[in-house]
Scaffold this motif. Structure first.
Motif, short mmCIF file in Angstrom:
data_model
loop_
_atom_site.label_atom_id
_atom_site.label_comp_id
_atom_site.label_asym_id
_atom_site.label_seq_id
_atom_site.Cartn_x
_atom_site.Cartn_y
_atom_site.Cartn_z
N ILE A 154 -22.81 8.67 -2.98
CA ILE A 154 -23.42 9.27 -1.80
C ILE A 154 -22.29 9.41 -0.78
O ILE A 154 -21.56 8.46 -0.50
CB ILE A 154 -24.61 8.44 -1.26
N ILE A 155 -22.12 10.62 -0.28
CA ILE A 155 -21.02 10.91 0.64
C ILE A 155 -21.60 11.04 2.05
O ILE A 155 -22.20 12.06 2.40
CB ILE A 155 -20.28 12.20 0.24
N GLY A 156 -21.45 10.00 2.84
CA GLY A 156 -22.01 9.98 4.19
C GLY A 156 -23.39 9.35 4.20
O GLY A 156 -24.33 9.94 3.66
N ILE A 157 -23.50 8.18 4.79
CA ILE A 157 -24.80 7.50 4.87
C ILE A 157 -25.28 7.40 6.32
O ILE A 157 -26.30 6.77 6.59
CB ILE A 157 -24.74 6.09 4.26
N LEU A 158 -24.56 8.04 7.24
CA LEU A 158 -24.90 7.99 8.66
C LEU A 158 -25.33 9.36 9.15
O LEU A 158 -24.69 10.37 8.84
CB LEU A 158 -23.70 7.51 9.49
N TYR A 164 -29.90 6.68 2.80
CA TYR A 164 -29.17 5.69 2.02
C TYR A 164 -30.10 4.79 1.21
O TYR A 164 -29.83 4.48 0.05
CB TYR A 164 -28.30 4.87 2.97
N LEU A 165 -31.22 4.41 1.82
CA LEU A 165 -32.16 3.53 1.12
C LEU A 165 -32.72 4.20 -0.13
O LEU A 165 -32.92 3.55 -1.17
CB LEU A 165 -33.30 3.12 2.06
N LYS A 166 -32.95 5.51 -0.06
CA LYS A 166 -33.42 6.24 -1.25
C LYS A 166 -32.39 6.18 -2.37
O LYS A 166 -32.73 6.03 -3.54
CB LYS A 166 -33.71 7.70 -0.91
N ILE A 189 -19.17 3.33 7.76
CA ILE A 189 -20.30 2.42 7.74
C ILE A 189 -20.84 2.30 9.16
O ILE A 189 -20.17 2.67 10.13
CB ILE A 189 -19.90 1.04 7.18
N PRO A 190 -22.07 1.80 9.34
CA PRO A 190 -22.72 1.80 10.67
C PRO A 190 -21.89 1.18 11.79
O PRO A 190 -21.87 1.70 12.90
CB PRO A 190 -24.00 0.99 10.42
N GLU A 191 -21.20 0.11 11.49
CA GLU A 191 -20.44 -0.60 12.52
C GLU A 191 -19.25 0.21 13.05
O GLU A 191 -18.68 -0.13 14.08
CB GLU A 191 -19.93 -1.94 11.96
N GLU A 192 -18.90 1.28 12.37
CA GLU A 192 -17.74 2.07 12.77
C GLU A 192 -18.07 3.19 13.75
O GLU A 192 -17.17 3.84 14.27
CB GLU A 192 -17.06 2.67 11.53
N LEU A 193 -19.37 3.44 14.00
CA LEU A 193 -19.76 4.48 14.94
C LEU A 193 -20.53 3.85 16.10
O LEU A 193 -21.58 3.23 15.89
CB LEU A 193 -20.63 5.53 14.26
N ASN A 194 -20.02 4.02 17.31
CA ASN A 194 -20.64 3.39 18.48
C ASN A 194 -22.10 3.77 18.67
O ASN A 194 -22.95 2.93 18.96
CB ASN A 194 -19.85 3.75 19.75
#
Length: 333
Positions: A154-158, A164-166, A189-194
């Protein structure tokens, strides 16, 4: 172009040029190019933009955001202004602020968003153009390793609408059948985007994903690859998933499945709004279970090779960088 013919001055303006930058070396064969790189949707060095404006004959705004608004308000007589829209623009107020009379043409990247562009802006159809996204097909590394049929990506989960859960649910169902299946996660990953990190509902979604991985013993089956060159890395991936939620403003194109086909894999897509105008129906599914069954049916290498053929042919014929450049040249000239 005739060797003695003067090149037109083409200005490319925008905050994020990842969908256009690979075309620039090709366009330099026909145009003199200058870049006005903005640092945000509406953040730029205005003095530099003014100097670019004085220089340009053609202005190409990548994204219909603050850049397109500013240039529509400052465009000079005799200049041509082209604006390319992707997806996020229809969820912002920038589409209400642009001076539409000063824009010569708007580009949409898919049929569904061509119609949404007209619906949301009320521009005349004569100003709308459909020019699909493109890939540099010959830049993708290839591999005939039969074990790639057990590798998903999966390319890009944000953000969470990417589903992503699917993808994890698909992985879990496959692992229940065969422990060789792996899911490779590309991108931030989520922590990398404010803006993700500061959104409680988004962070709760990704917390749920982590809990799902733990609950179903998928830690050894999920590889976080981060930001890498997918043109090189996807050669060992069998299936690239596009499991985005189906919303009114869904995916404008989603190039990830096309990346998969270009690298010799197969793109598999949930039936989000407009997907049928971009990819063949062979690769579009109404549920995660249908995707699981399709992947299991491709464990045989010969079946996999046969099933990927139509997708690869589509990419080569419809989404080549050469077609994209020719369409732009017709629009610019």
């Amino acid at each position: 172009m005739n060797a003695t013919q003067k090149k037109l001055k083409l200005l490319i303006a925008g905050h994020d040029l990842k969908f256009i930058e690979s075309v620039i070396p090709y366009l330099e064969q026909y145009y003199e190019i200058r870049i006005d790189k903005w640092t945000g949707h509406n953040v730029h060095n205005e003095a530099y933009s003014i100097s670019c404006l004085k220089w340009a004959e053609i202005i190409f705004c990548e994204w219909l955001l603050g850049n397109a608004v500013w240039y529509s308000q400052h465009k000079k007589n005799g200049q041509k202004l082209i604006v390319r829209m992707h997806r996020v623009e229809l969820t912002t107020n920038w589409i209400k602020k642009i001076n539409y009379e000063k824009v010569d043409a708007f580009i949409a990247v898919s049929v569904y968003f061509f119609e949404k562009l007209i619906e949301y802006t009320n521009i005349p159809r004569s100003k709308a153009r459909l020019i699909s996204n493109f890939l540099e097909v010959d830049k993708y590394r290839q591999s005939d390793n039969p074990n790639r049929v057990f590798n998903l990506a999966i390319i890009g989960i944000l953000p969470s609408r990417k589903g992503y859960l699917k993808a994890l649910e698909v992985l879990h169902a496959l692992v229940e059948k065969d422990k060789r299946y792996q899911l490779n996660v590309y991108g931030k990953i989520p922590e990398e985007l404010n803006w993700i990190r500061n959104d409680p509902s988004e962070m709760q979604y990704y917390s749920n994903c982590k809990q799902y991985i733990k609950k179903h013993n998928l830690l050894k089956h999920v590889r976080i690859k981060g930001w890498v060159d997918v043109k090189a890395d996807l050669c060992n991936i069998g299936f690239v998933l596009s499991v985005s939620h189906s919303e009114e403003i869904s995916e404008s194109f989603h190039i990830a499945p096309a990346d998969g086909f270009a690298a010799g894999g197969i793109g598999l897509l949930m039936n989000w709004n407009g997907v049928e105008y971009i990819y063949p129906e062979d690769y579009i599914f109404n549920s995660e279970q249908e995707i699981v069954e399709y992947i299991l049916g491709c464990k045989n290498w010969e079946v996999f090779i046969k099933n990927r053929t139509k997708g690869k042919k589509l990419i080569d014929e419809r989404y080549s960088i050469q077609s994209f450049i020719e369409n732009l040249k017709q629009l610019f000239n």
